[in-house]
Design an enzyme around this catalytic site. Structure first.
Site, PDB file in Angstrom:
ATOM      1  N   LEU A  19       0.814  -1.211   0.000  1.00 28.73           N
ATOM      2  CA  LEU A  19       0.000   0.000   0.000  1.00 28.73           C
ATOM      3  C   LEU A  19       0.849   1.263   0.000  1.00 28.73           C
ATOM      4  O   LEU A  19       0.554   2.219  -0.719  1.00 28.73           O
ATOM      5  CB  LEU A  19      -0.936   0.003   1.214  1.00 28.73           C
ATOM      6  CG  LEU A  19      -2.160  -0.902   1.117  1.00 28.73           C
ATOM      7  CD1 LEU A  19      -2.756  -1.139   2.501  1.00 28.73           C
ATOM      8  CD2 LEU A  19      -3.214  -0.292   0.189  1.00 28.73           C
ATOM      9  N   ASP A  73      13.817   4.827  11.414  1.00 28.25           N
ATOM     10  CA  ASP A  73      12.757   4.150  12.161  1.00 28.25           C
ATOM     11  C   ASP A  73      11.800   5.192  12.708  1.00 28.25           C
ATOM     12  O   ASP A  73      12.128   5.922  13.644  1.00 28.25           O
ATOM     13  CB  ASP A  73      13.385   3.331  13.291  1.00 28.25           C
ATOM     14  CG  ASP A  73      12.367   2.533  14.096  1.00 28.25           C
ATOM     15  OD1 ASP A  73      11.149   2.714  13.871  1.00 28.25           O
ATOM     16  OD2 ASP A  73      12.783   1.727  14.951  1.00 28.25           O
ATOM     17  N   ASN A 100       1.701   4.943   7.277  1.00 29.47           N
ATOM     18  CA  ASN A 100       1.303   3.648   6.731  1.00 29.47           C
ATOM     19  C   ASN A 100       2.112   2.475   7.279  1.00 29.47           C
ATOM     20  O   ASN A 100       1.687   1.330   7.169  1.00 29.47           O
ATOM     21  CB  ASN A 100       1.437   3.701   5.199  1.00 29.47           C
ATOM     22  CG  ASN A 100       1.281   2.356   4.542  1.00 29.47           C
ATOM     23  OD1 ASN A 100       0.169   1.841   4.396  1.00 29.47           O
ATOM     24  ND2 ASN A 100       2.397   1.747   4.148  1.00 29.47           N
ATOM     25  N   TYR A 171      -2.553  -6.139  17.134  1.00 35.27           N
ATOM     26  CA  TYR A 171      -2.807  -5.351  15.925  1.00 35.27           C
ATOM     27  C   TYR A 171      -4.134  -4.592  16.021  1.00 35.27           C
ATOM     28  O   TYR A 171      -4.209  -3.401  15.697  1.00 35.27           O
ATOM     29  CB  TYR A 171      -2.811  -6.297  14.725  1.00 35.27           C
ATOM     30  CG  TYR A 171      -3.067  -5.665  13.387  1.00 35.27           C
ATOM     31  CD1 TYR A 171      -2.111  -4.875  12.764  1.00 35.27           C
ATOM     32  CD2 TYR A 171      -4.274  -5.879  12.716  1.00 35.27           C
ATOM     33  CE1 TYR A 171      -2.340  -4.312  11.517  1.00 35.27           C
ATOM     34  CE2 TYR A 171      -4.509  -5.333  11.468  1.00 35.27           C
ATOM     35  CZ  TYR A 171      -3.542  -4.549  10.877  1.00 35.27           C
ATOM     36  OH  TYR A 171      -3.778  -4.001   9.637  1.00 35.27           O
ATOM     37  N   LYS A 175      -4.540  -0.532  15.978  1.00 31.40           N
ATOM     38  CA  LYS A 175      -5.322   0.120  14.929  1.00 31.40           C
ATOM     39  C   LYS A 175      -6.507   0.901  15.498  1.00 31.40           C
ATOM     40  O   LYS A 175      -6.899   1.943  14.949  1.00 31.40           O
ATOM     41  CB  LYS A 175      -5.796  -0.918  13.912  1.00 31.40           C
ATOM     42  CG  LYS A 175      -4.671  -1.473  13.039  1.00 31.40           C
ATOM     43  CD  LYS A 175      -3.945  -0.368  12.294  1.00 31.40           C
ATOM     44  CE  LYS A 175      -3.022  -0.892  11.213  1.00 31.40           C
ATOM     45  NZ  LYS A 175      -2.260   0.189  10.549  1.00 31.40           N
ATOM     46  N   THR A 205      -1.389  -7.331   0.228  1.00 36.04           N
ATOM     47  CA  THR A 205      -0.065  -6.923   0.682  1.00 36.04           C
ATOM     48  C   THR A 205       0.630  -8.140   1.269  1.00 36.04           C
ATOM     49  O   THR A 205       0.047  -9.220   1.367  1.00 36.04           O
ATOM     50  CB  THR A 205      -0.152  -5.834   1.775  1.00 36.04           C
ATOM     51  OG1 THR A 205      -0.689  -6.408   2.976  1.00 36.04           O
ATOM     52  CG2 THR A 205      -1.047  -4.673   1.340  1.00 36.04           C
TER      53      THR A 205
END
Length: 302
Positions: A19, A73, A100, A171, A175, A205
């Site tokens: 992406l 980083d 992203n 995750y 998010k 991805t």
């Protein structure tokens, strides 16, 4: 192309592949000068290398655009600060930040180690916060100096952050946190000319094609709904001056579909005007739940 981002300078993190690469190429195609950030790590965050970022830069330059690679980083203070400096020192300004970067370390909760929890929150959540912090400081200084920016931030959340995902406690939490950060940044930075939104993309991805190989596979003919390039037009628009007035919103983007997510809002309510007993509270809660919309199911790992 329409030149929607002509003369704008954009940063895209995690832009070496997938992406991020699609966003960087799309922004450049619309006239933006792009800082391509990528650490070159594997899907689980291990390893490093600036090769992927430079390859994207080479693609942009070969197509007549302007770009520079950055291998820092972004989940560290120095890496994030140097990223903003790279844009300003190379091109003299910064207009758009696309956050992203990310990776996965999926485990069921009972098997999820503290290191894997910390690593995923670090790259997704801290990796959004720090570039946003230093970009916001730059834009605030510009506004106070009388150079009000038309600045844009596009954050990357996920369906896992919107409704949860089995096997992805780390995750999903990161998010979901990005959504909260988006709302706060939109409220705080609007006075300085900064609009902040988030996308929840679904695309092919490295993080999705192994787990959902059949769903993510490119078709032999026809529209490739899972191509990451399908998401990028919305990112380009959100990163442009054309999206004036749009801030604090979350969009799902998949294939040819764009959805405005509506988030938490008050549902059925009851007010006794005095303290409930536990039994009364339970009875009332069950009654209210019977009147409420049933939530979306928690997804399988993605």
């Amino acid at each position: 192309m329409s030149g929607l981002c002509s003369e704008r300078v954009a940063i895209v993190t995690g832009a070496g592949r997938g992406l991020g690469r699609a966003h960087a190429l799309a922004l450049a195609a619309e006239g933006a000068k792009v800082v391509v950030n990528d650490l070159g790590v594997g899907p689980d965050g291990t390893g490093s290398g600036t090769g992927p970022a430079q390859l994207v830069v080479d693609e942009i330059v070969a197509r007549g655009g302007q770009a520079v690679a950055h291998g820092g980083d972004v989940a560290t203070t120095e890496g994030a600060a140097s990223l903003i400096r790279a844009a300003v020192e190379t091109y003299g300004r910064l207009d758009t930040l696309v956050n992203n970067a990310g990776f996965l370390r999926d485990r069921m909760l009972v098997n999820l180690g503290e290191d894997d929890w910390d690593a995923v929150l670090r790259v997704h959540l801290t990796g959004h916060f720090l570039p946003l912090k230093y970009a916001a400081a730059h834009w605030r200084a510009e506004a106070k100096a009388g150079r009000a920016p038309a600045a844009r931030v596009v954050n990357t959340t996920s369906g896992a952050g919107l409704s949860g995902s089995v096997g992805q406690g780390n995750y999903s939490t990161a998010k979901a946190g990005i959504i909260g950060l988006t709302l706060v940044a939109a409220a705080e930075m609007g006075r300085y000319g900064v609009l902040v939104n988030a996308i929840a993309p679904a695309a092919r991805t490295r993080m999705t094609e192994a787990t959902f190989a059949e769903t993510m596979a490119a078709p032999d003919t026809g529209f490739d709904a899972m191509a990451p390039e399908n998401v990028s037009p919305l990112v380009v628009w959100l990163g442009s001056a054309a999206c004036a007035g749009v801030t604090g919103r979350v969009f799902e983007a998949e294939g040819g579909r764009i959805t405005v997510m509506e988030g938490w809002r008050p549902g059925p309510t009851a007010d006794k005007g005095a303290r409930w007993s536990p039994a009364e509270a339970g009875e009332t809660a069950l009654k209210l739940l019977s009147e409420a919309t049933t939530p979306e199911p928690v997804h399988g790992a993605q």
